[in-house]
Structures are given as structure tokens and as C-alpha cells.
Design an enzyme around this catalytic site. Structure first.
Site, PDB file in Angstrom:
ATOM      1  N   GLY A   1      23.896  -1.450   1.827  1.00 47.78           N
ATOM      2  CA  GLY A   1      22.598  -0.508   2.464  1.00 47.78           C
ATOM      3  C   GLY A   1      21.761  -1.207   3.081  1.00 47.78           C
ATOM      4  O   GLY A   1      21.037  -0.998   4.120  1.00 47.78           O
TER       5      GLY A   1
ATOM      6  N   SER B   1      26.752   0.559  -2.456  1.00 51.52           N
ATOM      7  CA  SER B   1      26.009  -0.478  -2.999  1.00 51.52           C
ATOM      8  C   SER B   1      24.955  -0.741  -2.111  1.00 51.52           C
ATOM      9  O   SER B   1      24.553  -0.712  -0.998  1.00 51.52           O
ATOM     10  CB  SER B   1      27.137  -1.677  -3.031  1.00 51.52           C
ATOM     11  OG  SER B   1      26.998  -2.430  -1.729  1.00 51.52           O
ATOM     12  N   THR B   2      23.696  -1.404  -2.956  1.00 47.81           N
ATOM     13  CA  THR B   2      22.393  -1.831  -2.332  1.00 47.81           C
ATOM     14  C   THR B   2      22.788  -2.906  -1.258  1.00 47.81           C
ATOM     15  O   THR B   2      22.181  -3.027  -0.338  1.00 47.81           O
ATOM     16  CB  THR B   2      21.506  -2.423  -3.458  1.00 47.81           C
ATOM     17  OG1 THR B   2      21.295  -1.199  -4.401  1.00 47.81           O
ATOM     18  CG2 THR B   2      20.353  -2.909  -2.774  1.00 47.81           C
TER      19      THR B   2
ATOM     20  N   GLU C   1      21.430   6.111  -0.390  1.00 48.13           N
ATOM     21  CA  GLU C   1      21.735   6.371  -1.735  1.00 48.13           C
ATOM     22  C   GLU C   1      22.391   5.133  -2.354  1.00 48.13           C
ATOM     23  O   GLU C   1      23.547   5.250  -2.226  1.00 48.13           O
ATOM     24  CB  GLU C   1      22.248   7.892  -2.206  1.00 48.13           C
ATOM     25  CG  GLU C   1      21.920   8.232  -3.564  1.00 48.13           C
ATOM     26  CD  GLU C   1      23.222   7.659  -4.543  1.00 48.13           C
ATOM     27  OE1 GLU C   1      23.056   6.821  -5.304  1.00 48.13           O
ATOM     28  OE2 GLU C   1      24.105   8.410  -4.552  1.00 48.13           O
TER      29      GLU C   1
ATOM     30  N   CYS D   1      26.341   5.749 -10.058  1.00 47.18           N
ATOM     31  CA  CYS D   1      25.380   5.152  -9.983  1.00 47.18           C
ATOM     32  C   CYS D   1      23.994   5.675 -10.953  1.00 47.18           C
ATOM     33  O   CYS D   1      23.017   5.194 -11.337  1.00 47.18           O
ATOM     34  CB  CYS D   1      24.575   4.964  -8.473  1.00 47.18           C
ATOM     35  SG  CYS D   1      24.586   6.605  -7.841  1.00 47.18           S
TER      36      CYS D   1
END
Length: 485
Positions: free
Chosen positions: A241, A237-238, A258, A292
Site C-alpha cells: 500500500g 499489505s501495508t 485497506e 486483517c
């Protein structure tokens, strides 16, 4: 009999300091096995083992590294059916997906990077004529740009594909001469231990590959903040990240990220609607939307809007939801009860925001398992949270647009930029639109991938690129070597 794993640290299968946790089959809610719960100290010990093994491994001949990766692929392929059963039990993937898109892709990535280990790492640069000066006498200077191993790479992997994702990190990292600490997603780590055993059988020296697991966030944090780790490769997940990026930034560690996606699928008024429906429909069917790169955000020109919604609804009606082991099942469960609840909360939010539920929207009537009905939401706007945020489930939203300009503007009005899609009967038009999209990849009339093309995202969808030879570049540092002619 319940499968119980141990940590792999420095070539030794090691009992965990913090006991074990259960890995659960999302389709049956039964326990698949027990995964070890590492302590912070054990994660740092694994990174130290990788550091100790790095010097010798980085100096092995490329042919030796290639041979080991090839043998590992052979071992994985030999046991492919057993691996398929395990991957399916951990992830709830359908049989075809577990066999063909998880295990088989994992094997093919090891074969690809066995070849990759033999790719040239030096590139000659044009000679340069220097006049005499403070830096020395006049002369002609040659130079090469050489790619060198980064060092110890921490591979933190995602739960949606416990074979392809780890293989896409481990194999190119090893091919370039790095050593690795692998921290799999807590939901499905058992497949990664099977991969590690194949590497061990193939002859990977002790300490080159280390595997640590845990359900606690502290295990992942230790895999990032260890002083022995030079680079972090993360898929997830962002939000996670961003936290990893903060730690890497403090220590100036290399990153390959990613992260999330909210793929825009622009369907123009001259598109082949059957092709568009087949492509967008993969969101519902493929990994139950837990991917994603899925085209989850459809921007349809008004001239074909109602027809497209109708055809998407028709496609959903043929998608059988249920036991992923049963013949004919198209949509299996999502990974956990918590994630099922999260996906359902987004569907409810979409209703509250004014979206029209065209298909799905209710929990399937199944006694066990974490199932979500494929759901199609129409009459959406770009202001809705269900349109802007990553749901990571079998949910597609459709937004009407007036023209190409509005489609591009809305596609780019997103925090994400991983892969977008364009459907148009005019290929020149589609390529013109693609050039304006702020995304790391664009599919023109397809959701297919070229596995030599660079993969990664713009904006909050990631940092860096991998896949094909780009992965070899990602797991290496550039060194300039200069000499007088």
C-alpha cells in the site's frame, strides 16, 4: 480438466501476451487452473478501454445501473454452489466459509449496491445571502453538493476473500457510474473471472468491467500507474500500500487503502471470558487467521490473565485442522507454502523472544497442503516483533496488563489501527475505553460487524472508508453547484 482463463479487455476475452501461470489448491497442492499472465501493455489497454466506456456508463440512469447489478447478483446466486467449489479450491477455505462468507457475501454486496445506485447523490445546502461586491450583485444564492463518478477505478484485491473483497470494490464503483479495471491477487483470481462472467451475462456494457491478472509485480504496477486510471482501490499489505501510495501521490490519484492490522483485544477483569474466548478464537478458525480484522493481540488484565490463557488453550484443543472439505474441519490451510513458512517463522521468533508456547507451534502431520497449527503464545511483551507485526495466520499473542490505562497505552502503541476490541461486563467502561483507541473500528464484547458502518483504518492500516453508503462516497467526487435565487 484444468480450467484456463483469458483476460477481459474492452468486452473481449483476450489471450495473454505472457502466457499462463498455475493456480494451486492450498489443501491438496494440485493445480486448480491456469490464469493469464498479462503484459504491461495489456493492462494499460484495459485501462484505456475503461476510459473509453466511462462517458456513456456514467450517464446511464441510476435505475439501469441498479438493474444490472441486481441481475448480476441473481446470476451469481444461481451458480453459488459451483462458485463455492471454485473459491474453496483456490483459497483452502472451509466449506462453510467459502459458501457463507465468500460467495454469499459477494452476492449480497451486489444487491446492496444495486440499492445504492438509487441513493440520492445531491444534498441541498442552506441558501446564502451575499451583498453586492466585486463578485457581483447582491442576491440569495442556492447550492447543492453533488456526488459525481471519479472515472476509471483500478481495483486491486486481496487473496483472503476472492468474492467479498472484489464485490465490495466493483459493485459500489459501478453503482456510482465509474468503470473499473480489476487486478485480482495472483493466488486466487479464477473466482473474479467467474464474477466478471456474471456481470457480462447481466448486461454490463463492454469496457465497463475489465479483468487483468498476473503473478508478476509489473502487472499490479501497471494497474496503478496507467495514465487512464483516476483512482486506486487496494486491499493488501501495508508495505505494498505504501508503494502504491507513492505512485498515486505523484499523479494525485485518489486512493482507498485497506491495509494491515494487528487488532488489540482488551480483556478487562470484569469481562465475560466465554464471550472473549469465542471472539478471539475466530482468529484461529476464520480464514486460518488470514484476516486483517482478527483480534490477534490480546491485552488481558492480570486478574483474569491465567484463566483466559487456559480457556483459549482449551478452545484450540477442539479445533480440528485439516481438509477444508471434510465435515468438522475448523482450520484449513493458509494460502501458500511461502506464507506457511512466513507464519512459522514468526512462531519461531516468538519463542526466541521469550514467549511461552501454550498451544500449537508445530506443523500439523499432514501429507499435503500448506497447514499451520493454531498457535497461542503467552507471557508476551509489547516489544516483541511477534506482538508488533502482522503475522496474518492462526497465531494469537497474549500480553498481561495491570489496568485499563496500560491496556489503552499498549493498544495504541502500534503502527496499525484497523479494528480493536474491548471485553468488559461494564458497557459504559467498555465504551469509555473504545473512545480512546486509535482504530477505525472497535468491537465491544463482539467481533461481529455492522455492514452499514464505515470500515477503514487509522495510521498504517489504511486511507479512507468504505462499506454501506460510505463506499458510494469513497467512489465519488463532490461537486458544488451554485445558482442565484
Amino acid at each position: 480438466m484444468t480450467r484456463t482463463e483469458r483476460l477481459l479487455i474492452g468486452g473481449a476475452w483476450t489471450e495473454p501476451d505472457a502466457g499462463y501461470y498455475e493456480v494451486v489448491d492450498p489443501a491438496t497442492e494440485e493445480v486448480v487452473g491456469l490464469a493469464p499472465e498479462a503484459s504491461r501493455a495489456q493492462v494499460h489497454e484495459a485501462a484505456a478501454a475503461a476510459r473509453g466506456a466511462f462517458d456513456a456508463w456514467s450517464r446511464t440512469k441510476p435505475e439501469e445501473r441498479a438493474a444490472i447489478l441486481d441481475r448480476a447478483a441473481d446470476v451469481m446466486a444461481r451458480d453459488a454452489e459451483r462458485h463455492t467449489v471454485l473459491a474453496q479450491a483456490e483459497t483452502g477455505a472451509t466449506t462453510a466459509t467459502a459458501r457463507g462468507m465468500q460467495v454469499a457475501v459477494g452476492v449480497s454486496r451486489f444487491r446492496r449496491y444495486a440499492r445504492g445506485a438509487l441513493e440520492p447523490v445531491e444534498r441541498a445546502l442552506p441558501p446564502q445571502i451575499n451583498e453586492a461586491g466585486p463578485m457581483g450583485r447582491a442576491g440569495v444564492f442556492g447550492a447543492v453538493a453533488a456526488r459525481r463518478a471519479v472515472g476509471v477505478v483500478s481495483c486491486v484485491t486481496s487473496y483472503n476473500n476472492p468474492w467479498a473483497n472484489p464485490a465490495g470494490k466493483i459493485a459500489p464503483a459501478l453503482a456510482m457510474g465509474n468503470t473499473v479495471v480489476v487486478k485480482p491477487a495472483p493466488q486466487d483470481p479464477l473466482s473474479v473471472y467467474a464474477m466478471a462472467r456474471a456481470l457480462e451475462e447481466a448486461g454490463v456494457p463492454p469496457g465497463v468491467v475489465n479483468v487483468v491478472t498476473g503473478s508478476a509485480a509489473a502487472v499490479g504496477e501497471a494497474a496503478v500507474d496507467s495514465p487512464d486510471v483516476d483512482m486506486v482501490s487496494f486491499t493488501g499489505s501495508t508495505a505494498v500500500g505504501q508503494r502504491i501510495g507513492e505512485v498515486c501521490g505523484r499523479e494525485l490519484k485518489r486512493q482507498l487503502m485497506e491495509l494491515g492490522g494487528k487488532g488489540a483485544a482488551i480483556v478487562l477483569d470484569d469481562a465475560d471470558l466465554d464471550s472473549a474466548v469465542r471472539g478471539i478464537g475466530t482468529t484461529f478458525a476464520f480464514y486460518s487467521g488470514q484476516i486483517c480484522t482478527a483480534p490477534t493481540r490480546v491485552l488481558a488484565q492480570r486478574g483474569i490473565y491465567e484463566r483466559l490463557v487456559e480457556r483459549l488453550a482449551g478452545a484450540v484443543s477442539f479445533m480440528r485442522v485439516g481438509d477444508p472439505r471434510a465435515r468438522g474441519t475448523v482450520v484449513g490451510p493458509v494460502i501458500s507454502a511461502a506464507h506457511r513458512d512466513r507464519v512459522e517463522s514468526y512462531v519461531a521468533l516468538g519463542r526466541e523472544e521469550g514467549a511461552r508456547v501454550v498451544a500449537g507451534g508445530e506443523r500439523p502431520d499432514l501429507a499435503r497442503g500448506f497447514y499451520v497449527a493454531p498457535t497461542l503464545l503467552a507471557d508476551c511483551t509489547n516489544r516483541m516483533r511477534v506482538v508488533r507485526e502482522e503475522v496474518f495466520g492462526p497465531v494469537v499473542v497474549v500480553v498481561p496488563v495491570d489496568d485499563e490505562e496500560e491496556a489503552v497505552a499498549l493498544a495504541n502503541d502500534s503502527d496499525y489501527g484497523l479494528i480493536d476490541y474491548v471485553w468488559s461486563g461494564d458497557v459504559a467502561r467498555a465504551f469509555r475505553v473504545a473512545a480512546r483507541l486509535r482504530a477505525g473500528g472497535v468491537g465491544v464484547n463482539t467481533v461481529g460487524r455492522n455492514m452499514e458502518a464505515p470500515f477503514g483504518g487509522f495510521k498504517k492500516s489504511g486511507v479512507g472508508r468504505d462499506v454501506g453508503s460510505y463506499a458510494l462516497h469513497a467512489y465519488s467526487e463532490l461537486q458544488a453547484v451554485v445558482w442565484p435565487g
